[in-house]
Design a protein around this motif. Structure first.
Motif, PDB file in Angstrom:
ATOM      1  N   LEU A  37      54.433 -37.360  15.432  1.00 42.96           N
ATOM      2  CA  LEU A  37      55.624 -38.133  15.769  1.00 42.96           C
ATOM      3  C   LEU A  37      56.865 -37.666  15.026  1.00 42.96           C
ATOM      4  CD1 LEU A  37      53.992 -41.677  15.602  1.00 42.96           C
ATOM      5  CD2 LEU A  37      54.195 -40.166  17.581  1.00 42.96           C
ATOM      6  N   PHE A  38      56.687 -36.851  13.975  1.00 41.73           N
ATOM      7  CA  PHE A  38      57.816 -36.503  13.118  1.00 41.73           C
ATOM      8  C   PHE A  38      57.933 -35.000  12.929  1.00 41.73           C
ATOM      9  CE2 PHE A  38      56.061 -40.607  11.929  1.00 41.73           C
ATOM     10  CZ  PHE A  38      57.156 -41.437  12.105  1.00 41.73           C
ATOM     11  N   SER A  39      57.706 -34.256  13.984  1.00 36.27           N
ATOM     12  CA  SER A  39      57.691 -32.793  13.888  1.00 36.27           C
ATOM     13  C   SER A  39      59.081 -32.172  13.895  1.00 36.27           C
ATOM     14  CB  SER A  39      56.866 -32.202  15.046  1.00 36.27           C
ATOM     15  OG  SER A  39      57.410 -32.601  16.294  1.00 36.27           O
ATOM     16  N   ASP A  40      60.106 -32.940  14.237  1.00 36.41           N
ATOM     17  CA  ASP A  40      61.452 -32.373  14.363  1.00 36.41           C
ATOM     18  C   ASP A  40      62.356 -32.681  13.171  1.00 36.41           C
ATOM     19  OD1 ASP A  40      60.805 -31.350  16.864  1.00 36.41           O
ATOM     20  OD2 ASP A  40      61.361 -33.210  17.873  1.00 36.41           O
ATOM     21  N   ILE A  41      61.814 -33.234  12.107  1.00 30.83           N
ATOM     22  CA  ILE A  41      62.630 -33.578  10.944  1.00 30.83           C
ATOM     23  C   ILE A  41      62.881 -32.326  10.113  1.00 30.83           C
ATOM     24  CG2 ILE A  41      62.749 -34.963   8.846  1.00 30.83           C
ATOM     25  CD1 ILE A  41      62.996 -36.576  11.399  1.00 30.83           C
ATOM     26  N   SER A  42      64.155 -32.019   9.882  1.00 29.12           N
ATOM     27  CA  SER A  42      64.519 -30.826   9.127  1.00 29.12           C
ATOM     28  C   SER A  42      64.098 -30.966   7.667  1.00 29.12           C
ATOM     29  CB  SER A  42      66.028 -30.602   9.215  1.00 29.12           C
ATOM     30  OG  SER A  42      66.410 -29.474   8.479  1.00 29.12           O
ATOM     31  N   GLY A  43      63.410 -29.956   7.151  1.00 32.15           N
ATOM     32  CA  GLY A  43      63.030 -29.930   5.751  1.00 32.15           C
ATOM     33  C   GLY A  43      61.660 -30.489   5.446  1.00 32.15           C
ATOM     34  N   LEU A  44      61.007 -31.097   6.435  1.00 35.59           N
ATOM     35  CA  LEU A  44      59.694 -31.702   6.216  1.00 35.59           C
ATOM     36  C   LEU A  44      58.654 -30.972   7.054  1.00 35.59           C
ATOM     37  CD1 LEU A  44      58.779 -34.054   4.429  1.00 35.59           C
ATOM     38  CD2 LEU A  44      58.782 -35.504   6.448  1.00 35.59           C
ATOM     39  N   GLU A  45      57.677 -30.396   6.386  1.00 31.92           N
ATOM     40  CA  GLU A  45      56.666 -29.580   7.071  1.00 31.92           C
ATOM     41  C   GLU A  45      55.275 -30.140   6.793  1.00 31.92           C
ATOM     42  OE1 GLU A  45      54.843 -25.015   6.853  1.00 31.92           O
ATOM     43  OE2 GLU A  45      56.402 -25.684   5.453  1.00 31.92           O
ATOM     44  N   LYS A  46      54.500 -30.337   7.863  1.00 29.36           N
ATOM     45  CA  LYS A  46      53.116 -30.788   7.704  1.00 29.36           C
ATOM     46  C   LYS A  46      52.259 -29.612   7.285  1.00 29.36           C
ATOM     47  CE  LYS A  46      49.443 -33.414   8.156  1.00 29.36           C
ATOM     48  NZ  LYS A  46      48.465 -32.423   7.681  1.00 29.36           N
ATOM     49  N   ILE A  47      51.480 -29.798   6.227  1.00 26.83           N
ATOM     50  CA  ILE A  47      50.594 -28.752   5.712  1.00 26.83           C
ATOM     51  C   ILE A  47      49.156 -29.103   6.066  1.00 26.83           C
ATOM     52  CG2 ILE A  47      49.804 -27.522   3.672  1.00 26.83           C
ATOM     53  CD1 ILE A  47      52.719 -27.009   4.314  1.00 26.83           C
ATOM     54  N   ASP A  48      48.493 -28.217   6.789  1.00 25.10           N
ATOM     55  CA  ASP A  48      47.074 -28.411   7.092  1.00 25.10           C
ATOM     56  C   ASP A  48      46.244 -28.073   5.853  1.00 25.10           C
ATOM     57  OD1 ASP A  48      47.551 -29.155   9.740  1.00 25.10           O
ATOM     58  OD2 ASP A  48      47.640 -27.054  10.382  1.00 25.10           O
ATOM     59  N   VAL A  49      45.336 -28.949   5.516  1.00 23.76           N
ATOM     60  CA  VAL A  49      44.547 -28.802   4.295  1.00 23.76           C
ATOM     61  C   VAL A  49      43.089 -28.548   4.643  1.00 23.76           C
ATOM     62  CG1 VAL A  49      43.789 -29.930   2.178  1.00 23.76           C
ATOM     63  CG2 VAL A  49      46.117 -30.290   3.012  1.00 23.76           C
ATOM     64  N   ASP A  50      42.544 -27.489   4.068  1.00 23.19           N
ATOM     65  CA  ASP A  50      41.135 -27.138   4.268  1.00 23.19           C
ATOM     66  C   ASP A  50      40.263 -27.962   3.325  1.00 23.19           C
ATOM     67  OD1 ASP A  50      38.565 -25.551   3.883  1.00 23.19           O
ATOM     68  OD2 ASP A  50      39.534 -24.399   5.476  1.00 23.19           O
ATOM     69  N   GLU A  51      39.131 -28.414   3.828  1.00 22.07           N
ATOM     70  CA  GLU A  51      38.230 -29.234   3.024  1.00 22.07           C
ATOM     71  C   GLU A  51      37.692 -28.484   1.806  1.00 22.07           C
ATOM     72  OE1 GLU A  51      36.978 -32.571   3.269  1.00 22.07           O
ATOM     73  OE2 GLU A  51      38.824 -32.683   4.422  1.00 22.07           O
ATOM     74  N   SER A  52      37.749 -27.147   1.829  1.00 22.57           N
ATOM     75  CA  SER A  52      37.209 -26.357   0.723  1.00 22.57           C
ATOM     76  C   SER A  52      37.985 -26.562  -0.580  1.00 22.57           C
ATOM     77  CB  SER A  52      37.212 -24.871   1.085  1.00 22.57           C
ATOM     78  OG  SER A  52      38.527 -24.389   1.281  1.00 22.57           O
ATOM     79  N   VAL A  53      39.214 -27.075  -0.507  1.00 19.89           N
ATOM     80  CA  VAL A  53      40.014 -27.254  -1.721  1.00 19.89           C
ATOM     81  C   VAL A  53      39.685 -28.558  -2.442  1.00 19.89           C
ATOM     82  CG1 VAL A  53      41.891 -25.899  -0.749  1.00 19.89           C
ATOM     83  CG2 VAL A  53      41.942 -28.383  -0.514  1.00 19.89           C
ATOM     84  N   LYS A  54      38.760 -29.350  -1.909  1.00 18.00           N
ATOM     85  CA  LYS A  54      38.416 -30.615  -2.551  1.00 18.00           C
ATOM     86  C   LYS A  54      37.813 -30.388  -3.929  1.00 18.00           C
ATOM     87  CE  LYS A  54      36.552 -34.007  -0.362  1.00 18.00           C
ATOM     88  NZ  LYS A  54      35.659 -34.846   0.470  1.00 18.00           N
ATOM     89  N   ASP A  55      36.945 -29.386  -4.031  1.00 16.74           N
ATOM     90  CA  ASP A  55      36.222 -29.150  -5.285  1.00 16.74           C
ATOM     91  C   ASP A  55      36.850 -28.002  -6.056  1.00 16.74           C
ATOM     92  OD1 ASP A  55      34.362 -31.148  -4.565  1.00 16.74           O
ATOM     93  OD2 ASP A  55      33.299 -29.712  -3.313  1.00 16.74           O
ATOM     94  N   VAL A  56      38.082 -28.191  -6.510  1.00 12.30           N
ATOM     95  CA  VAL A  56      38.775 -27.179  -7.289  1.00 12.30           C
ATOM     96  C   VAL A  56      38.309 -27.259  -8.735  1.00 12.30           C
ATOM     97  CG1 VAL A  56      41.017 -26.375  -8.098  1.00 12.30           C
ATOM     98  CG2 VAL A  56      40.768 -27.241  -5.783  1.00 12.30           C
ATOM     99  N   GLY A  57      37.935 -26.113  -9.299  1.00 14.48           N
ATOM    100  CA  GLY A  57      37.460 -26.088 -10.677  1.00 14.48           C
ATOM    101  C   GLY A  57      38.609 -26.198 -11.665  1.00 14.48           C
ATOM    102  N   GLY A  58      38.306 -26.690 -12.882  1.00 11.72           N
ATOM    103  CA  GLY A  58      39.307 -26.762 -13.933  1.00 11.72           C
ATOM    104  C   GLY A  58      40.220 -27.972 -13.829  1.00 11.72           C
ATOM    105  N   LEU A  59      41.192 -28.024 -14.746  1.00 14.19           N
ATOM    106  CA  LEU A  59      42.198 -29.089 -14.804  1.00 14.19           C
ATOM    107  C   LEU A  59      41.530 -30.465 -14.843  1.00 14.19           C
ATOM    108  CD1 LEU A  59      44.859 -27.731 -12.260  1.00 14.19           C
ATOM    109  CD2 LEU A  59      44.575 -27.191 -14.680  1.00 14.19           C
ATOM    110  N   ALA A  60      40.540 -30.603 -15.732  1.00 14.46           N
ATOM    111  CA  ALA A  60      39.762 -31.844 -15.804  1.00 14.46           C
ATOM    112  C   ALA A  60      40.618 -33.032 -16.202  1.00 14.46           C
ATOM    113  CB  ALA A  60      38.604 -31.669 -16.792  1.00 14.46           C
TER     114      ALA A  60
END
Length: 323
Positions: A37-60
């Motif tokens: 619904l909000f694809s035409d707003i200047s400056g705002l971009e939807k980022i598709d996120v892969d499920e593989s980034v859920k288990d990022v190591g480090g930064l506990a």
């Protein structure tokens, strides 16, 4: 359904009625359906996120803080927060060494919290007419509020909000408008801002209450390098090094960023793919590491300045619960 028109809301509800049931998973579908619904707003971009980034190591330390604050963004806690004069968590500022997981953290939060991720691009917001930049920033922030709960990501925020030239009136007005929103917004928009050059950030950004917390992201320690090495070796090389091999790899990557490690492992994987070889040795990988010049050796002075700033003004993102 906040932020959608009545007709759009009726269509969503009709689809749920047709299914004759409403499941918790339907809520996630509704949130992501709002992206269209909000694809035409200047400056705002939807980022598709892969499920593989859920288990990022480090930064506990960062992950522990996020797990504690996650519940405060739920609808169930909204009334309790208001009754006590509290607001949902504003967001976090991640400052530190380039290539050490700051940007990846924004994607990981989105995947773990099952909230859509939007990237606010200040370069696109900037307009050529008087007042255009401020209006486009206001539209982008209003849109983020309409699709909340969501994650709003600003990468390298110092490039967007720096007004060090002293004469940029547009930049000052945009900065003022952004700081006002950051201070006063009551929406469930969780901001994740990242910065490499902390010296370029305006001092107003560090006032208490604008960010829920400021984290310093340093070079990965031995335990974090081990977890990262294991992850990339298994994923890209389909190789499972034993403990002695892992100790050699961890030692060889001292002073490396996460990006350095990823590049070396994937570079070896590409060469093996081209040569049609399948055998992987610890010597082949350590040779790649020794051939690289890591960030810590390329910019030692910058690294020391960042660490000195982080030691006094930020929370260490790598600290564990035991520490």
């Amino acid at each position: 359904l906040a932020g959608v028109t009545r007709i759009e809301a009726e269509n969503v509800i009709a689809a749920l009625i047709a299914n004759k049931s409403i499941k918790k998973s339907d809520m996630d579908e509704i949130r992501y359906a709002k992206d269209r619904l909000f694809s035409d707003i200047s400056g705002l971009e939807k980022i598709d996120v892969d499920e593989s980034v859920k288990d990022v190591g480090g930064l506990a330390g960062l992950r522990k803080w996020l797990n504690e604050k996650k519940e405060l963004l739920t609808p169930e806690k909204r009334d309790e927060l208001r009754a006590k004069g509290l607001q949902p968590p504003r967001g976090i500022l991640l400052v530190g060494v380039p290539g050490c997981g700051k940007s990846l953290s924004a994607k990981s939060i989105s995947a773990n919290w099952k909230l859509p991720l939007y990237r606010l691009d200040f370069a696109t917001v900037q307009g050529s007419y008087v007042g255009q930049s401020e209006q486009q920033l206001k539209d982008a922030l209003t849109t983020a509020e309409n699709v909340s709960p969501c994650i709003l990501w600003i990468d390298e925020i110092e490039k967007a909000l720096s007004v060090s030239d002293g004469g940029n009136d547009v930049g000052r007005r945009v900065l003022g408008q952004f700081l006002f929103w950051l201070q006063e917004s009551e929406s469930r928009v969780f901001l994740v801002a990242t910065a490499n050059d902390v010296q370029a950030l305006p001092s107003e950004l560090f006032r208490k209450g604008r960010f829920s917390e400021i984290f310093f992201v340093d070079l990965p320690n031995a335990a974090e390098r081990k977890a990262t090495l294991r992850q990339y070796c298994e994923r890209s090389l389909h190789w499972y090094p034993h403990e002695k091999e892992m100790e050699r790899l961890v030692e060889a990557t001292c002073g490396f960023t996460y990006a350095d490690i990823e590049y070396a492992v994937k570079n070896l994987a590409e060469d093996l793919l081209l040569s049609h070889e399948t055998d992987v040795s610890v010597s082949a990988l350590t040779t790649r590491f020794f051939q690289m010049i890591p960030y810590s050796k390329t910019y030692p002075e910058t690294l020391e300045q960042l660490r000195a700033w982080g030691a006094e003004r930020a929370v260490n993102a790598s600290e564990t619960e035991e520490e």
